[in-house]
Motif scaffolding. Sequence first.
Motif, PDB file in Angstrom:
ATOM      1  N   ALA A   1       1.105  -1.064   0.168  1.00 50.03           N
ATOM      2  CA  ALA A   1      -0.242   0.166  -0.044  1.00 50.03           C
ATOM      3  C   ALA A   1       0.974   1.232   0.388  1.00 50.03           C
ATOM      4  O   ALA A   1       0.786   2.925  -0.447  1.00 50.03           O
ATOM      5  N   LEU A   2       2.000   1.162  -0.098  1.00 52.28           N
ATOM      6  CA  LEU A   2       3.363   2.256   0.420  1.00 52.28           C
ATOM      7  C   LEU A   2       4.215   2.448  -1.096  1.00 52.28           C
ATOM      8  O   LEU A   2       4.328   3.470  -1.902  1.00 52.28           O
ATOM      9  N   ASP A   3       4.845   0.942  -1.500  1.00 45.96           N
ATOM     10  CA  ASP A   3       5.178   1.307  -2.570  1.00 45.96           C
ATOM     11  C   ASP A   3       4.671   1.175  -4.013  1.00 45.96           C
ATOM     12  O   ASP A   3       3.967   0.960  -4.066  1.00 45.96           O
ATOM     13  N   GLY A   4       5.563   2.735  -4.429  1.00 41.81           N
ATOM     14  CA  GLY A   4       5.329   2.953  -5.650  1.00 41.81           C
ATOM     15  C   GLY A   4       6.326   2.610  -6.995  1.00 41.81           C
ATOM     16  O   GLY A   4       5.439   3.781  -8.122  1.00 41.81           O
ATOM     17  N   GLY A   5       7.257   1.992  -6.826  1.00 46.41           N
ATOM     18  CA  GLY A   5       7.862   1.679  -7.601  1.00 46.41           C
ATOM     19  C   GLY A   5       9.043   3.225  -7.648  1.00 46.41           C
ATOM     20  O   GLY A   5       9.562   4.579  -6.770  1.00 46.41           O
ATOM     21  N   SER A   6       9.725   2.757  -8.618  1.00 46.67           N
ATOM     22  CA  SER A   6      11.361   3.643  -8.140  1.00 46.67           C
ATOM     23  C   SER A   6      11.244   5.090  -8.347  1.00 46.67           C
ATOM     24  O   SER A   6      12.002   5.883  -7.587  1.00 46.67           O
ATOM     25  N   ASP A   7      10.070   5.803  -8.771  1.00 46.36           N
ATOM     26  CA  ASP A   7       9.813   7.323  -8.933  1.00 46.36           C
ATOM     27  C   ASP A   7       8.231   7.306  -8.414  1.00 46.36           C
ATOM     28  O   ASP A   7       8.261   8.451  -8.279  1.00 46.36           O
ATOM     29  N   GLY A   8       8.084   6.387  -7.669  1.00 41.43           N
ATOM     30  CA  GLY A   8       6.458   6.189  -7.490  1.00 41.43           C
ATOM     31  C   GLY A   8       5.126   6.393  -8.069  1.00 41.43           C
ATOM     32  O   GLY A   8       4.410   5.835  -7.273  1.00 41.43           O
ATOM     33  N   MET A   9       5.857   6.701  -8.995  1.00 46.49           N
ATOM     34  CA  MET A   9       4.097   6.825 -10.110  1.00 46.49           C
ATOM     35  C   MET A   9       4.134   5.302 -10.465  1.00 46.49           C
ATOM     36  O   MET A   9       3.258   5.796 -11.842  1.00 46.49           O
TER      37      MET A   9
END
Length: 296
Positions: free
Chosen positions: A225-233
């Motif tokens: 529910a938090l991790d959005g990947g390398s740039d969060g997107m």
Amino acid sequence: MTPNPFSTPRDLLRYAVTRFNTAKLFFGHGSAEAFDEAAYLVLHTLKLPLDRLEPFLDAKLLPSEVANVMTVIDRRSIDRVPAAYITKEAWLGTYNFYVDERVIVPRSFIAELIPEYFSPWVPEPDAVENILELCTGSGCLSIMMADAFPNAAVDAVDISADALAVAKRNVDTYKLQDRVTLIESDLYANVPAKKYDLIISNPPYVNSASMGALPQEYLAEPQIALDGGSDGMDLVRKIIAGAAERLTDDGILMIEIGNERAYAEAAFGELGLTWLTTSAGDDMVFLLTAEQLKLV
């Protein structure tokens, strides 16, 4: 055995504040500081009104009551369990929600905008018929929107069956079963083929570098529910890509991205993001119209 030196809420409150400050706890789940969280936990554990500390400060407590509060203080300061997971509740504005470790602790700047009916972007709240919330978690925003928009049906989507079980409990508590439909889905995959006036999301948006620096309290939450990947997107890209075909001609998409404005602008700035004003400034929530999304 040394007798317990504490006998009143005042004693326990002072002790809790000292313990919390000594442990350098992180307060990002509703409380602003050690005193606020200590007061909340003491009052909640003693089953006293949360808004009336003063009348009870010098009340004499039973040994069992002192022991219960001490256990809570230990869980918060030693195990660093978020307060909401200890009390099994979280507040957004005037709304109270059940939460546990299956969902992140509710916190959203979008919640601040709901009592104003997303003005001026929604000129006629009573005309809103269909709302889609992606990544609903505990269901808090969907419940608040169903309350604010009385003629709207709300589809609340999450990929986590565990999260939806928590959301169901909250939907049932607010008796909104007929208006909030919970859908287990990877974003749009299982969403009904209909048009929505509003698509709202507070998705995972923490970038990889920030994930590695999260305080222990956030590590207690479901990381999906938090991790959005390398740039969060990562999820934001998918939400934007699929929004146009699911919005009405005058529909809007609203997404919360926390402290990731720079990454959002880098990824979607050419679309002309509108940044909405919240208590944290103009950096947390952006909006795109159906017309803008047609350019994607």
